[in-house]
Design an enzyme around this catalytic site. Structure first.
Site, PDB file in Angstrom:
ATOM      1  N   SER A  20     -11.178  -2.297   5.937  1.00  0.00           N
ATOM      2  CA  SER A  20      -9.822  -1.796   5.699  1.00  0.00           C
ATOM      3  C   SER A  20      -9.250  -1.222   6.985  1.00  0.00           C
ATOM      4  CB  SER A  20      -9.879  -0.695   4.636  1.00  0.00           C
ATOM      5  OG  SER A  20      -8.637  -0.045   4.525  1.00  0.00           O
ATOM      6  N   SER A  21      -7.931  -1.035   6.976  1.00  0.00           N
ATOM      7  CA  SER A  21      -7.266  -0.334   8.074  1.00  0.00           C
ATOM      8  C   SER A  21      -6.729   1.016   7.620  1.00  0.00           C
ATOM      9  CB  SER A  21      -6.093  -1.157   8.583  1.00  0.00           C
ATOM     10  OG  SER A  21      -6.539  -2.393   9.055  1.00  0.00           O
TER      11      SER A  21
ATOM     12  N   THR B  82       0.822  -1.216   0.000  1.00  0.00           N
ATOM     13  CA  THR B  82       0.000   0.000   0.000  1.00  0.00           C
ATOM     14  C   THR B  82       0.855   1.265   0.000  1.00  0.00           C
ATOM     15  OG1 THR B  82      -1.681  -1.174   1.257  1.00  0.00           O
ATOM     16  CG2 THR B  82      -1.915   1.177   1.190  1.00  0.00           C
TER      17      THR B  82
ATOM     18  N   GLU C 265      -7.734  -7.541  -2.860  1.00  0.00           N
ATOM     19  CA  GLU C 265      -8.290  -6.874  -1.658  1.00  0.00           C
ATOM     20  C   GLU C 265      -9.250  -7.760  -0.873  1.00  0.00           C
ATOM     21  OE1 GLU C 265      -7.030  -3.801   0.144  1.00  0.00           O
ATOM     22  OE2 GLU C 265      -6.958  -3.548  -2.025  1.00  0.00           O
TER      23      GLU C 265
HETATM   24  N1  GLU Z   1      -5.708  -3.985   2.363  1.00  0.00           N
HETATM   25  C1  GLU Z   1      -5.206  -3.165   3.411  1.00  0.00           C
HETATM   26  C2  GLU Z   1      -6.285  -2.380   4.089  1.00  0.00           C
HETATM   27  O1  GLU Z   1      -7.163  -1.919   3.438  1.00  0.00           O
HETATM   28  C3  GLU Z   1      -4.261  -2.196   2.864  1.00  0.00           C
HETATM   29  C4  GLU Z   1      -3.140  -2.927   2.307  1.00  0.00           C
HETATM   30  C5  GLU Z   1      -2.127  -3.098   3.341  1.00  0.00           C
HETATM   31  O2  GLU Z   1      -1.481  -2.118   3.654  1.00  0.00           O
HETATM   32  O3  GLU Z   1      -2.020  -4.217   3.829  1.00  0.00           O
HETATM   33  O4  GLU Z   1      -6.254  -2.210   5.259  1.00  0.00           O
END
Ligand code: GLU
Length: 592
Positions: A470-471, A407, A446
Site C-alpha cells: 500500500s501507499s 480512498t 485491493e
Molecule cells: N490501494 C491504495 C493503497 O493502498 C489506496 C487506494 C488509493 O488511494 O489508490 O495504496
C-alpha cells in the site's frame, strides 16, 4: 523559492508547547450536547477538547457526537469510518481495508493497526499475470479478504471504550435517514455508471431508475443500515466465517452480472476459510526524527511510513529545502520503495530509514533534476559520503495514470490527547464495482495493488495470504513526546507525496497548516514526468522546467485531512478547502 527551516509559525507552535489534558481517569463530565446546534461544513476549525477532520460532514459529525458523549479518539474514528462507508461508499466500507496510526496519550506510545486486505490462499505469484489491468479492476479476482471489520474490533478492544455496536450507531442512523447527494457523490457515481450497470445489485443500489441519484436528493441505504445492525449484534464472526462471509464468497465467485452484459467478469479465488484466517495486526510504527520531531508512520505492508520517512531524512541531509528538493527526495525514495518494500520478510526498513542511507541518497541531488529513472540505492549499512549511483533502475511500476482520487483519510483527537490518523479504502473509486446483493456495500479490488508480473524478485508479487503493498500513509508527529501534528490523504501512491509535501510546506516553506493543505500539489514518484496541478505549474513550472523537470497536468492530487496541536490544549483541525468538494473539520468546543 528556498526558505531553509522557516521558523516563524513553527517556532510559535513549539514554544507554545502541546499541553495534554487530564488523563482518562480524571475526567470531568463530558460537555453537554446541544441537540439543535447547527453544524456547517468548514475546512478549518479551532478549539478545545477534541477535533476531527474528514472529507464529509456526516462522518465528522458522527465522530464529534461520539467525542461529546465521552468516547475517545478510537471510538470516534471507527464511528466516522463506518459513516464514510455510507456517505463515501466508493472510497470506504466494511469490505475494504486500511491502516490506523494511534497515539495513546496515557502511555505516550504510538501504535498501528494493519487492517489491510489479504490475497486468498489459492493466489500465487502468477494469478494476475497477463490479465489486463482494467479487467482486473472490475472482477471477483481482485477482491481481497476484507480487513476493516477485524481492524475496527481490534482497535476498539485494544484502545476503545465502546462496543462495535455502539460505534456503528451514527452510521446506521445516516444510512437509514439518508444523506444529501452532493456533486462529488454524483460525479463518482456517474464515472462508475458503465460498470455499475453491469451488476444487478450495484445498479439497483446506485443507479436507481437507471441513473445516478440527483445532486440535492436524499440517498438512503436501508440494506447497509441492516447489515451494520446485524454486524453490531453478531460481531465480526458474522463476516469472518459466518453468514455474511458466505455471501461475500458467493458474490466474489459468482458476481451478479446483469443479463445481457458483455463484460468479461473474472471470478475470484476467495473461500470461507480465507475469511476465517483473516487477522488485523498490530505492528510497530515506522519512526524517523526530523529537525527534532518524531514522525511516526505505517510500516509494511504499507510503503507509506518508509517512503515518507526516507524522503524526510534525505531532505534533512540537504542544506536547503524547496520544491526542487522535495521532488528529488521523493524521486529517490520511490526508487527504493519499488525495489525493497512489500509484504515480504526482510524489508530493510531500519536501513531505509537510517540517516546514513539518507545522506548517501541526498548526495545525488544537485541543481538540476536527476536523469530518469533514478536507480535504487543500497540500504546495506555501508555508506559512503557521495558514492557513484548503484543498484538497478526501478521506475515506479504502478503507472501514474492509475492513480485516481480514491480512498479517504480521517484524523481524530480527543480531550485526553489521544490521536488517530486513519486511512481507509476499497482501492478504486467504487472498489470492484460489485455490491453484495441485499447488503448495501461494495467489495474492494485491493489486489490490483499487487504487481501483476511477470516480475522476478519484485517484493510486491501476489502470494497466498499476502497483503498487497500500500501507499497509505497515516502520519503522527510528536514533539518532545507530545502530539504536534497528524495527517494523511487518499490518492494511491500520490498519498505519499501529498503527506510529504504538506510537511515540507508546513516546516520548510513557512505555511500554516491550512495553507499547507490548500497549496497546489505536485507528485514525483520516480516517473519521467512530474504530475502537477495547474496552480503548481503556474507558480513553479517555469523555474523548475529550467532546472530540468518535466511536467504532466494532474487536475487534482489528494484530499488531505490533518490536525495540529497549537499549544495550551488548542487544536486546529484542517480539511481541504476545495479538492474533492472540500472536507469537514470540527472541534468539540470552540472555546476553552
Ligand atoms: N490501494 C491504495 C493503497 O493502498 C489506496 C487506494 C488509493 O488511494 O489508490 O495504496
Amino acid at each position: 523559492m528556498i526558505t531553509r527551516r522557516f521558523a516563524a509559525p513553527l517556532a510559535a507552535v513549539l514554544t507554545g508547547g502541546s499541553v495534554l489534558l487530564a488523563p482518562p481517569t480524571a475526567v470531568a463530565a463530558p460537555p453537554a450536547e446541544k441537540p439543535a446546534e447547527r453544524v456547517d461544513k468548514t475546512p478549518v476549525a479551532e478549539g478545545y477538547g477534541g477535533a476531527v477532520s474528514t472529507v464529509d460532514l456526516d462522518a465528522s459529525k458522527a465522530a464529534l457526537q461520539v467525542l461529546r458523549r465521552g468516547g475517545n479518539a478510537v471510538d470516534a474514528a471507527i464511528a466516522a469510518a463506518a459513516t464514510l462507508g455510507v456517505t463515501e461508499p466508493y472510497s470506504a466500507g466494511l469490505a475494504g481495508g486500511g491502516f490506523i496510526v494511534y497515539y495513546d496519550a496515557r502511555r505516550g506510545r504510538v501504535h498501528t493497526i494493519d487492517g489491510r486486505e489479504t490475497a486468498p490462499g489459492a493466489m500465487t505469484s502468477a494469478s494476475l499475470e497477463g490479465i489486463p489491468f482494467e479487467e482486473a479492476v472490475t472482477s471477483g479476482l481482485s477482491a481481497g479478504v476484507p480487513g476493516s471489520v477485524a481492524q475496527w474490533e481490534l482497535a476498539l478492544r485494544r484502545f476503545g471504550t465502546i462496543s462495535l455496536r455502539q460505534a456503528l450507531q451514527p452510521a446506521i442512523e445516516v444510512a437509514s435517514k439518508g444523506f444529501t447527494v452532493d456533486q462529488t457523490f454524483y460525479d463518482q457515481t456517474a464515472a462508475n455508471a458503465a460498470r455499475f450497470k453491469d451488476f444487478t445489485s450495484t445498479a439497483a443500489l446506485y443507479l436507481p431508475g437507471g441513473a445516478p441519484p440527483a445532486v440535492g436528493s436524499t440517498f438512503r441505504n436501508p440494506e447497509l443500515a441492516d447489515t451494520y445492525r446485524k454486524l453490531g449484534r453478531y460481531g465480526g464472526r458474522w463476516l469472518y466465517g459466518g453468514g455474511l462471509g458466505a455471501e461475500i464468497v458467493r458474490t466474489v465467485k459468482s458476481p451478479p452480472v446483469t443479463p445481457g452484459s458483455t463484460r468479461n467478469v473474472r471470478p475470484g479465488l476467495m473461500e470461507l476459510s480465507d475469511l476465517r484466517a483473516y487477522r488485523a495486526l498490530e505492528r510497530p510504527p515506522t519512526r524517523i526524527s526530523y529537525e527534532g520531531m518524531d514522525v511516526y508512520g505505517m510500516a509494511p505492508p504499507s510503503s507509506g511510513g518508509s517512503t515518507v520517512g526516507e524522503a524526510l531524512n534525505i531532505l534533512e541531509a540537504l542544506p536547503d529545502v524547496g520544491v526542487h528538493e522535495y521532488l528529488e527526495a521523493s524521486r529517490l525514495a520511490f526508487a527504493d520503495r519499488g525495489k525493497y518494500v512489500g509484504d515480504v520478510p526482510g524489508v530493510p526498513l531500519r536501513e531505509l530509514l537510517s540517516d546514513g542511507f539518507a545522506k548517501e541518497r541526498a548526495c545525488l541531488i544537485g541543481e538540476r533534476a536527476m536523469a530518469h529513472p533514478a536507480p535504487a540505492g543500497e540500504p546495506d549499512g555501508d555508506y559512503a559520503p557521495c558514492p557513484a549511483p548503484a543498484g538497478g533502475a526501478q521506475p515506479e511500476t504502478a503507472g501514474p495514470a492509475r492513480e485516481g482520487p480514491e480512498t479517504t483519510h480521517l484524523v481524530v483527537t480527543d480531550r485526553w490527547g489521544n490521536v488517530v490518523a486513519y486511512n481507509i479504502t476499497i482501492e478504486s473509486t467504487g472498489g470492484n464495482g460489485i455490491v453484495v446483493p441485499g447488503r448495501g456495500f461494495l467489495l474492494n479490488n485491493e489486489l490490483t495493488d499487487f504487481t501483476f508480473g511477470p516480475a522476478p524478485g519484485d517484493p510486491n508479487l501476489p502470494g497466498p495470504g499476502k497483503r498487497p503493498r500500500s501507499s497509505m500513509a497515516p502520519t503522527i508527529v510528536l514533539d518532545d513526546g507530545r502530539p504536534l501534528l497528524a495527517l494523511g490523504s487518499p490518492g494511491g501512491s500520490t498519498i505519499i507525496t501529498t503527506v510529504l509535501q504538506i510537511l515540507v510546506n508546513r516546516w520548510e516553506l513557512g505555511m500554516s497548516l491550512p495553507e499547507a493543505l490548500a497549496a497546489p500539489r505536485a507528485t514525483q514518484r520516480n516517473t519521467a514526468q512530474t504530475q502537477a496541478e495547474q496552480a503548481f505549474l503556474d507558480r513553479y513550472g517555469a523555474e523548475l522546467t529550467a532546472r530540468g523537470h518535466s511536467f504532466a497536468l494532474n487536475p487534482e492530487i489528494g484530499a488531505a485531512t490533518a490536525v495540529e496541536f497549537l499549544g495550551k490544549g488548542r487544536l486546529q483541525a484542517v480539511a481541504e478547502p476545495s479538492r474533492r468538494g472540500g472536507g469537514s473539520a470540527l472541534v468539540v468546543s470552540p472555546a476553552r
